[in-house]
Design a protein around this motif. Structure first.
Motif, short mmCIF file in Angstrom:
data_model
loop_
_atom_site.label_atom_id
_atom_site.label_comp_id
_atom_site.label_asym_id
_atom_site.label_seq_id
_atom_site.Cartn_x
_atom_site.Cartn_y
_atom_site.Cartn_z
N TYR A 68 0.82 -1.21 0.00
CA TYR A 68 0.00 0.00 0.00
C TYR A 68 0.85 1.26 0.00
O TYR A 68 0.51 2.25 -0.64
N GLY A 69 1.95 1.23 0.75
CA GLY A 69 2.77 2.43 0.84
C GLY A 69 4.07 2.14 1.56
O GLY A 69 4.24 1.10 2.20
N ALA A 70 5.02 3.07 1.42
CA ALA A 70 6.33 2.93 2.05
C ALA A 70 6.92 4.32 2.24
O ALA A 70 6.66 5.23 1.46
N ARG A 71 7.72 4.46 3.28
CA ARG A 71 8.46 5.71 3.48
C ARG A 71 9.56 5.48 4.51
O ARG A 71 9.52 4.52 5.28
N MET A 72 10.56 6.36 4.50
CA MET A 72 11.55 6.33 5.56
C MET A 72 10.87 6.75 6.86
O MET A 72 9.88 7.47 6.87
N MET A 73 11.42 6.28 7.97
CA MET A 73 10.81 6.54 9.27
C MET A 73 11.88 6.95 10.26
O MET A 73 13.00 6.41 10.24
N GLY A 74 11.55 7.91 11.10
CA GLY A 74 12.50 8.34 12.12
C GLY A 74 13.20 9.63 11.73
O GLY A 74 12.82 10.32 10.79
N GLY A 75 14.25 9.95 12.47
CA GLY A 75 14.95 11.22 12.27
C GLY A 75 15.65 11.34 10.94
O GLY A 75 15.85 12.41 10.41
N GLY A 76 16.05 10.19 10.37
CA GLY A 76 16.66 10.21 9.06
C GLY A 76 18.13 9.82 9.07
O GLY A 76 18.66 9.36 10.08
N PHE A 77 18.76 9.95 7.89
CA PHE A 77 20.17 9.66 7.68
C PHE A 77 20.48 8.19 7.95
O PHE A 77 21.61 7.83 8.28
N GLY A 78 19.50 7.34 7.79
CA GLY A 78 19.65 5.91 8.05
C GLY A 78 18.42 5.38 8.74
O GLY A 78 17.40 6.04 8.83
N GLY A 79 18.53 4.15 9.23
CA GLY A 79 17.39 3.54 9.89
C GLY A 79 16.54 2.74 8.93
O GLY A 79 17.05 2.17 7.96
N CYS A 80 15.23 2.73 9.18
CA CYS A 80 14.32 1.83 8.47
C CYS A 80 13.35 2.58 7.56
O CYS A 80 13.08 3.76 7.74
N THR A 81 12.83 1.82 6.59
CA THR A 81 11.60 2.23 5.93
C THR A 81 10.46 1.45 6.56
O THR A 81 10.62 0.32 7.01
N LEU A 82 9.29 2.09 6.61
CA LEU A 82 8.06 1.46 7.08
C LEU A 82 7.21 1.14 5.86
O LEU A 82 6.99 2.00 5.01
N ASN A 83 6.75 -0.11 5.78
CA ASN A 83 5.99 -0.57 4.63
C ASN A 83 4.66 -1.17 5.07
O ASN A 83 4.63 -1.98 6.01
N LEU A 84 3.59 -0.79 4.42
CA LEU A 84 2.28 -1.39 4.66
C LEU A 84 2.05 -2.44 3.58
O LEU A 84 1.98 -2.12 2.40
N VAL A 85 1.93 -3.70 4.01
CA VAL A 85 1.89 -4.81 3.07
C VAL A 85 0.72 -5.73 3.42
O VAL A 85 0.54 -6.11 4.59
N ALA A 86 -0.03 -6.13 2.42
CA ALA A 86 -1.11 -7.10 2.62
C ALA A 86 -0.51 -8.42 3.08
O ALA A 86 0.54 -8.84 2.58
N PRO A 87 -1.14 -9.10 4.05
CA PRO A 87 -0.54 -10.31 4.64
C PRO A 87 -0.11 -11.36 3.61
O PRO A 87 0.96 -11.97 3.75
N ALA A 88 -0.93 -11.58 2.57
CA ALA A 88 -0.62 -12.62 1.59
C ALA A 88 0.62 -12.30 0.77
O ALA A 88 1.18 -13.19 0.12
N HIS A 89 1.07 -11.05 0.80
CA HIS A 89 2.20 -10.64 -0.05
C HIS A 89 3.47 -10.35 0.75
O HIS A 89 4.48 -9.97 0.15
N VAL A 90 3.44 -10.55 2.06
CA VAL A 90 4.59 -10.18 2.89
C VAL A 90 5.84 -10.97 2.49
O VAL A 90 6.93 -10.40 2.31
N GLU A 91 5.71 -12.28 2.34
CA GLU A 91 6.88 -13.11 2.04
C GLU A 91 7.51 -12.72 0.71
O GLU A 91 8.73 -12.58 0.60
N ALA A 92 6.67 -12.52 -0.32
CA ALA A 92 7.20 -12.13 -1.63
C ALA A 92 7.81 -10.73 -1.57
O ALA A 92 8.84 -10.46 -2.21
N PHE A 93 7.19 -9.83 -0.79
CA PHE A 93 7.73 -8.48 -0.64
C PHE A 93 9.14 -8.52 -0.05
O PHE A 93 10.07 -7.89 -0.57
N ILE A 94 9.30 -9.26 1.03
CA ILE A 94 10.61 -9.33 1.69
C ILE A 94 11.66 -9.91 0.76
O ILE A 94 12.79 -9.41 0.68
N GLN A 95 11.28 -10.93 0.00
CA GLN A 95 12.24 -11.56 -0.91
C GLN A 95 12.63 -10.61 -2.04
O GLN A 95 13.82 -10.45 -2.36
N THR A 96 11.65 -9.95 -2.65
CA THR A 96 11.91 -9.08 -3.80
C THR A 96 12.74 -7.86 -3.40
O THR A 96 13.74 -7.52 -4.06
#
Length: 402
Positions: A328-356
């Motif tokens: 559904y969406g993705a963006r960097m999260m937190g103060g910046g300059f590194g860290g994580c992106t936050l991703n909203l993913v439908a449950p059935a697609h999580v495994e394929a998302f992580i792999q891709t």
């Protein structure tokens, strides 16, 4: 980090009756980045990446701290609280110092803490450390301080002892989290409202860039100064503008010629991000995750191009997620300059998302991608522990962390 592990470590180090055990969660922020110190809106949630504390009063005059994860110790006299060269300890000592400033009579106490909030990944491990100890000391000393005041205590600790002029969002989220809900905080009035977010219907997947950021050493404080400069320029025409929360795009555009380019872009981002938070709340009420996702991508673009707190790794992760099935969406999260992106993913697609996304990241940067699936949980609370064995051991010297 199981609660029992921290409790057992406490007994091994200090050898007296079972301590108070507290859990303090990290947080994600769905949207609303760098808006908190501009007195705007944020939309965080507490998550099941947590730090556990075992804390007990020691009837002495010293604060004895043990970082279980770092296998390190620090001891400071209660009546001589000060910043130390041990950076992790400053977050805890800062909390004790702030309580003293509020008139709390501190007793000597012992604390062992450890957990699984990734450091430098933008999940606010520092706020979890601060809030967990603040909650524990409030319970042990019977001071009955309300949660909002504890959030301010923790925030001031970060300002004065860690040197990061953070807003209130991280501490607020750790203390006020509610299971299965995100919470919108108005950082000007401190009013807040909860919105449902079913992590069974849409998974929260965090992709760790592997770039370690330290807000104290980054340009975080510089961004805050740039925003303050923008407010000063606007106040010459609009005296009621006390922060960027009070500003409008029309006001910015009308006086753009008076701004340097950098200050204008910083201010424009903050004003637009505040509106994105309000729009995201309306979308959540409609259960329109696609709309929430579009706002997240717009937020990332603003953080990348106007606020300039992203990095190539974060941009690559957001780009790789965009358009994948079930995302559904993705963006960097937190103060910046590194860290994580936050991703909203439908449950059935999580495994394929992580792999891709993982394969794309490996190809581009030559290293594996660490990911976390997380759920939304309640805020800081006491934790249960089982019966612990009696251990007879004197308190350790600061270097005794075996």
């Amino acid at each position: 980090m199981p609660a029992q592990t921290v409790a057992t470590a406490f007994q091994r180090h200090f050898g007296y009756a079972a301590p108070l055990l507290v859990r303090a969660p990290g947080r994600i922020n769905l949207i609303g980045e760098h808006t908190d110190y501009n007195l705007g809106y944020v939309l965080p949630a507490a998550i099941d990446k947590e730090i556990y504390f075992a804390v007990g009063l020691n009837s002495g005059s010293e604060i004895r701290l043990v970082s279980h994860d770092l296998n390190d110790c620090c001891t400071v006299a209660v009546d001589q609280l000060h910043r130390t060269d041990t950076q992790w300890a400053n977050y805890l000592l800062g909390v004790a110092a702030q309580l003293q400033k509020r008139g709390v009579v501190l007793a000597g106490f012992d604390c062992v803490f450890g957990g699984n909030v990734p450091v430098g990944a933008g999940m606010s491990s520092s706020a979890a450390v601060e809030c967990g100890l603040a909650f524990a000391l409030d319970q042990l000393l019977g001071t009955h301080i309300d949660k909002m005041t504890l959030a301010h205590v923790a925030q001031k600790a970060e300002h004065e002892y860690a040197g990061v002029m953070c807003g209130l969002m991280d501490q607020f989220a750790s203390l006020f989290g509610r299971d299965g809900q995100v919470v919108r905080l108005d950082c000007r009035s401190l009013a807040y409202a909860y919105f449902p977010f079913d992590t069974d219907a849409c998974r929260l997947v965090l992709c760790n860039s592997g770039v370690k950021h330290s807000l104290a050493d980054s340009e975080y404080n510089k961004r805050r100064q740039e925003c303050e400069r923008g407010v000063q320029l606007l106040q010459q025409h609009y005296p009621d503008v006390k922060s960027l929360r009070d500003a409008t795009l029309q006001q910015l555009e009308q006086h753009q010629a008076e701004f340097d380019e950098v200050t204008y872009r910083r201010c424009r981002y903050v004003v637009q991000e505040n509106q994105r938070v309000l729009d995201a709340c309306e979308a959540l009420q409609r259960r329109d995750l696609a709309a929430v996702g579009r706002l997240m991508h717009a937020s990332h673009a603003g953080l990348r191009d106007e606020y300039e707190v992203s990095c190539p790794e974060l941009d690559a992760l957001e780009e790789a997620a965009r358009g994948l099935p079930g995302v559904y969406g993705a963006r960097m999260m937190g103060g910046g300059f590194g860290g994580c992106t936050l991703n909203l993913v439908a449950p059935a697609h999580v495994e394929a998302f992580i792999q891709t996304v993982g394969q794309a990241y490996q190809r581009r940067f030559g290293r594996p991608l660490e990911t976390y699936q997380t759920s939304i949980v309640a805020g800081v609370s006491e934790a249960e522990i089982g019966e612990l064995p009696v251990v007879n051991k004197t308190a350790p010297a600061p270097e005794d962390c075996a």
